[in-house]
Design a protein around this motif. Sequence first.
Motif, mmCIF file in Angstrom:
data_model
loop_
_atom_site.group_PDB
_atom_site.id
_atom_site.type_symbol
_atom_site.label_atom_id
_atom_site.label_comp_id
_atom_site.label_asym_id
_atom_site.label_seq_id
_atom_site.Cartn_x
_atom_site.Cartn_y
_atom_site.Cartn_z
ATOM 1 N N UNK A 96 -54.434 -45.406 -30.375
ATOM 2 C CA UNK A 96 -53.192 -45.960 -29.803
ATOM 3 C C UNK A 96 -52.961 -47.364 -30.350
ATOM 4 N N UNK A 97 -52.383 -47.483 -31.552
ATOM 5 C CA UNK A 97 -52.062 -48.808 -32.096
ATOM 6 C C UNK A 97 -51.111 -49.563 -31.163
ATOM 7 N N UNK A 98 -51.278 -50.882 -31.107
ATOM 8 C CA UNK A 98 -50.484 -51.688 -30.183
ATOM 9 C C UNK A 98 -49.316 -52.374 -30.892
ATOM 10 N N UNK A 99 -48.237 -52.596 -30.109
ATOM 11 C CA UNK A 99 -47.111 -53.430 -30.536
ATOM 12 C C UNK A 99 -47.043 -54.603 -29.560
ATOM 13 N N UNK A 100 -46.815 -55.812 -30.074
ATOM 14 C CA UNK A 100 -46.864 -56.999 -29.217
ATOM 15 C C UNK A 100 -45.673 -57.905 -29.527
ATOM 16 N N UNK A 101 -44.953 -58.308 -28.455
ATOM 17 C CA UNK A 101 -43.818 -59.229 -28.599
ATOM 18 C C UNK A 101 -44.049 -60.430 -27.686
#
Length: 874
Positions: A96-101
């Motif tokens: 589960x690769x992460x996306x971060x903002x």
Amino acid sequence: MTPKKLRVKNFLSYAAETQELDFDLFHVACLTGENGAGKSSLIEAIAWCIWGEGRGKSAELIREGAAEARVELDFEIDENLYRIVRIAKRNKKGNAPEQLEFQVYSGERNDFIALSGTGVKETQHKITETVGITYETFISSSFILQGRANEFTIKSPKERKEILSEMLGINRYQMLSERAKQKASALEKQLSGVQGRIALLKTDVEKEEAIAREHDAEKIHEAAMGAALRTLKENLETIAAKLSQFDTLRLQKEEAERLRIRIESEMLVLSREVKEKHTERERLQQLVFRKPELEKRVADLTAAQIKLSEADENASAAQVLEHERLKGESEVDRLRRELEAKITEKKNFSERLRRELQKQKALLGEKPALLKQQVQLQESQSRLAASAGELTAVRAEKILLAGEQAGADSLIAQCKERQSEIIVKGKTIKDAAEAACPLCRQPLTETHRQEIVGEYRREYQVYQSREEDARRQIDALKISLQTLVEKEKHLEGQQQQLGLLERQQAGIAEKLEQQARYETEVQERTAELDAIETELETLVRSQQSGETVKVAAMQLTETLTKLRTLGYDAGIHQSLRAEIKSLSAAPAELMAVSNAEENMKRLSVQLQSLSEKQSAADAESKMLETRVAELAQLLLPERDIRAEESAVKARAAEAETAYREAIVRRTRLQEMLQTILRQRAEIKTLESQASGDVEKQEVFQALQEAFGIKGIQSLLIEAALPELETQANVLLQKLTRNQASLSIDTQKVQQNDKTVETLEIKISDGQGVVRDYATFSGGEKFRVDFALRIALSKLTASQGSGRGIKMLVIDEGFGTQDDEGLEAITEAIQLISDEFEKIILITHLEKLKEAFEVKISVSRDANRGSVFTIDGGR
């Protein structure tokens, strides 16, 4: 950092419906709910959103059956509103690769604007830098995780010191020390380079006198080379004037030769033209001899053209009649085919309608059976409808039994924990070699030892008996649950059968509607069949009588009669065309004869003129040949003068090369002298710079030591520890009714009498005796750990400029505490409430729930997942 809003979706037990927690609705709140409802998951979402840390890998945090988990956190630092959005998306490999903002609110735009880096790693660094602490520091201070209240106590002295450094912001001084060290090192390298440059420049300056002497000598040589070059250029100008005269004579010779060649070419052209004129005159004479023959052929051509005109008129009329004949035959044939096609079409359509009527009449026979089947299905549905209510009751009873089983499991865990503590205490008493009891510090006799061990044994048996009762209760509950599961399966099977009956009922209703449509269609198609059979009888009678083609046949007979009367012969017509074609050239040839007589007179005049031009051209050619010979004689001395020119040019080129080389050498020496002047000035500048770099280096070395571990960092920790120790003891004495206290030592004397830096925690009992941490009971350990962690949380929350977490979260089981201990914990939390912006206590103990006005109640639904409500909030 003060949290404002938390939004979770598909995170652990929370489902796809986004849940939002508004922190502005409370100051202190109690987070309650059954085991597994999602209390801890709600708080863990904060840590995962900020630092990407949790109880497992990102893929394990996504709700089962969901593709991605999403958590958003709005928080405030120094009156700035920030937002973090972290998303984990499950891929085909199970990861589960992460996306971060990372965003900040802009009042001008009335919206959030991006602060994110180029990737997750860079964005995470910006977030940690903004919040001011790491995840390890967070769980060691502001977030007391369940079962990890001793997170700070059990760490090594070195790890404790690192955590304190981060809480106090001391790590930034270490960064400053490192930067000062780097600056000093860079200045040392720069100084070494400057000094090397100065030495190199001084070596070049020492060559100035020798270069000046060489420059003066080269200047004299350059002047001599310039004079020699000017003399040779004057000689070349004299030779060039002589050669210019020869160039003029050569041009005259070349022009005379070109003119002579042109005249000879013109003479050849005149000769060819004379020959062509003689040939043309002979051809014209032959043409004049054929004049009588050509006049007869022209008369024959005129007679044939008259006959052809008449034949063309007959051919046009015959073509029109032939076209009418073909058209008439085609029309008769078309009418016959159309009539046959209509008869065939009506017969086919009539037959198809009969077959469809027979089929639909057969289908109408199914209606009675369908009506009977519909009644039977309605009776079966009525019998099965009552099972739906019974299924709901069974499922509700299952949930109640599952809750009782969870309570029994919790009781077993508590009994096991208490039994483990009794075993540790008993072993401590049995192994004690001291004269005093290690627990109560009373004189320890063998009788006293046996009494204490016996009391521990009885207490152990009590908890063992409770555990066995709970296990028997679980066994009974499992049997009841199994019975309910079987009943639930039976009722679910009836519900599935009911659904099947409903689908069958819908199918029968649809078939009955189709029967009604069939009845209507049978009536309509019966009427349509009668009309078609009447129309077919009319068409057959028309075919038999021949009325349809009668008019077209009469028109065809009339056309054939006109063709026979015209009498047109295509063979005669074609022979006339062939005859005219063979005579078609005669008029033109006769006209050419008339023109030939005129042309013969003109050719005689032209031949006389061409003969005169040939004589004049021959005389001019001989005169030009004589002029070319005279000019060739005058050009004979040119070769010697050109050889002289080549020799002088070679000497001039050599002289010019030597002159340019002298200029280059003199210019290079002059530039070297100017460079030496600049180098003298550079030496002065570099010597001044080196002096300044030495002073800067000494300053940065002093800053390195001042910002280092033995400088400001040590002083800040020393200054913070008394406050930390005082705050912890205030709470510990409150929690233990003045029966315990702690102290923190920053130095320790080793066996070699050397004093070293440390961060040791020492705990004293009610008599002031320092005891080992392991000798305290579970409840006593928890109070010590709790007091120390609260003090650390206050230290974190008190940091200025927005650093630290202005929130305290206590996710801890208080099962080891008696009523007095729980009351003390409640008072301690109320005592420190003003020190934090937000305090959340996670518990399922009724005594603690009643002590807090605001409650966040979490429940879990099989379909909706975990949901929560806030009661008593502002």
